[in-house]
Design a protein around this motif. Structure first.
Motif, PDB file in Angstrom:
ATOM      1  N   ARG A   1     -10.457  14.127  -6.966  1.00 53.77           N
ATOM      2  CA  ARG A   1     -10.311  13.220  -5.949  1.00 53.77           C
ATOM      3  C   ARG A   1      -9.561  13.677  -4.913  1.00 53.77           C
ATOM      4  O   ARG A   1      -8.725  14.770  -4.843  1.00 53.77           O
TER       5      ARG A   1
ATOM      6  N   HIS B   1      -6.151  10.001  -0.553  1.00 54.22           N
ATOM      7  CA  HIS B   1      -6.500   8.566  -0.685  1.00 54.22           C
ATOM      8  C   HIS B   1      -7.156   8.627  -2.227  1.00 54.22           C
ATOM      9  O   HIS B   1      -8.100   8.672  -2.359  1.00 54.22           O
TER      10      HIS B   1
ATOM     11  N   ASN C   1      -7.189   5.904  -4.112  1.00 52.97           N
ATOM     12  CA  ASN C   1      -8.028   4.804  -4.430  1.00 52.97           C
ATOM     13  C   ASN C   1      -7.740   4.185  -5.614  1.00 52.97           C
ATOM     14  O   ASN C   1      -8.851   3.966  -6.406  1.00 52.97           O
ATOM     15  N   ILE C   2      -6.483   3.948  -6.189  1.00 51.46           N
ATOM     16  CA  ILE C   2      -6.229   3.055  -7.149  1.00 51.46           C
ATOM     17  C   ILE C   2      -5.468   2.073  -6.658  1.00 51.46           C
ATOM     18  O   ILE C   2      -4.714   1.943  -5.649  1.00 51.46           O
ATOM     19  N   GLU C   3      -5.097   0.848  -7.314  1.00 53.00           N
ATOM     20  CA  GLU C   3      -4.322  -0.208  -7.158  1.00 53.00           C
ATOM     21  C   GLU C   3      -3.674  -0.883  -8.299  1.00 53.00           C
ATOM     22  O   GLU C   3      -4.178  -0.743  -9.281  1.00 53.00           O
TER      23      GLU C   3
ATOM     24  N   LYS D   1      -1.665  -0.272  -3.089  1.00 54.88           N
ATOM     25  CA  LYS D   1      -2.868   0.074  -3.126  1.00 54.88           C
ATOM     26  C   LYS D   1      -3.201   1.546  -2.278  1.00 54.88           C
ATOM     27  O   LYS D   1      -2.294   2.121  -1.536  1.00 54.88           O
ATOM     28  N   ASN D   2      -4.162   2.446  -2.649  1.00 53.37           N
ATOM     29  CA  ASN D   2      -4.731   3.687  -2.111  1.00 53.37           C
ATOM     30  C   ASN D   2      -3.499   4.542  -1.873  1.00 53.37           C
ATOM     31  O   ASN D   2      -3.291   4.993  -0.857  1.00 53.37           O
TER      32      ASN D   2
ATOM     33  N   ARG E   1      -0.513  11.475   6.451  1.00 60.41           N
ATOM     34  CA  ARG E   1      -1.260  10.329   7.006  1.00 60.41           C
ATOM     35  C   ARG E   1      -0.950  10.086   8.479  1.00 60.41           C
ATOM     36  O   ARG E   1      -1.711   9.020   9.122  1.00 60.41           O
TER      37      ARG E   1
END
Length: 271
Positions: free
Chosen positions: A127, A131, A133-135, A140-141, A223
């Motif tokens: 991955r 990011h 992409n789990i929550e 989140k993310n 980010r």
């Protein structure tokens, strides 16, 4: 000892090897029946010839951890005092950490490189670690960072509003993390100051986490929310973190000794 309330039992096993089972570590780490700590530290003879001491790190559940920035500062301060020096190298299972007394009661540790590949975290599958992409509820993310141990860093609007007792364990044990993970809720206050709360794998909520603060700064910088240097405001106080051009992360903060004593043999079990 503690670093910003992140507290440790530190045993010196350099002269006499300590035989410590997982049950013994759990017994001493218990806050009601033992001494109590966030992490259990054993000082051992260095394996590497250039190191001054080897630091073994256990979580309160008896599992072994690869990194603990606050404990590194504590151990470094002890060895510096013994050797009457302002610089030592602390060896861990994750590598060698350069430590320096920078004055004013503050110690800096080069925590090594920020590892950002999915294999380094490690993750169960490939991955993009910026990011994941789990929550879990409001989390989140996250950004994934390995600082000698794995971290999932979530950006949130209000770090103090996150119920880490509920959502921390959910992320820690997510199937994406085969070795479990530390969990950070991070709120960017300014580009030079961030607020962080942490759920540590095997320990739960702690007042501070040095490797977590490093991971938080790396994550926000990736980010584009901060620069590469910022103060990280933890429940127990403030650490200054800098993600240096060589990819290593420098952490600076205080240490404190709470008490020195002798552990009753009954805590060590029958053997």
């Amino acid at each position: 000892m503690h670093g910003l309330g992140n507290d440790f039992v530190i045993l010196d096993g350099r002269d006499n090897e300590l035989s410590l089972s997982r049950d013994v570590v759990r017994a001493i780490s218990d806050r009601r029946r033992g001494v109590g700590c966030d992490q259990f530290i054993v000082m051992e003879p260095a394996h590497n010839a250039i190191a001054d001491v080897f630091m073994r790190i256990y979580n309160p559940d008896g599992s072994e951890s690869g990194a603990c920035g606050n404990a590194t500062r504590c151990v470094a301060s002890l060895v510096m005092r013994e050797k009457a020096t302002s610089h030592v190298i602390v060896e861990t299972i994750s590598g060698l950490l350069d430590c320096e007394n920078v004055g004013g009661g503050l110690y800096s540790v080069d925590m090594g490189p920020a590892r950002l590949d999915w294999r380094d975290l490690p993750l169960a599958e490939a991955r993009d670690t910026e990011h994941l992409n789990i929550e879990a509820g409001p989390l989140k993310n996250p950004v994934g960072v390995n600082m000698g141990n794995p971290h999932a860093v979530f950006m949130v609007d209000n770090a103090d509003a996150i119920d880490l007792n509920v959502f921390g364990p959910m992320v820690e044990h997510d199937k994406l993390f085969p070795e479990r993970t530390n969990v950070e809720a991070v709120q960017v206050l300014t580009p030079e100051r961030i607020r962080m709360r942490v759920w540590e794998r095997g320990a739960g909520i702690t007042q501070a986490c040095g490797s977590g603060a490093c991971a938080a700064l790396v994550a926000t910088a990736r980010r584009g929310l901060t620069g590469r240097k910022a103060d990280v405001v933890l429940d127990g106080g403030v650490l200054n973190i800098e993600w240096m051009p060589d990819n290593n992360v420098l952490m600076t903060g205080p240490v404190a000794t709470s008490f020195v004593g002798t552990i009753d043999p009954s805590l060590l079990g029958d053997d």
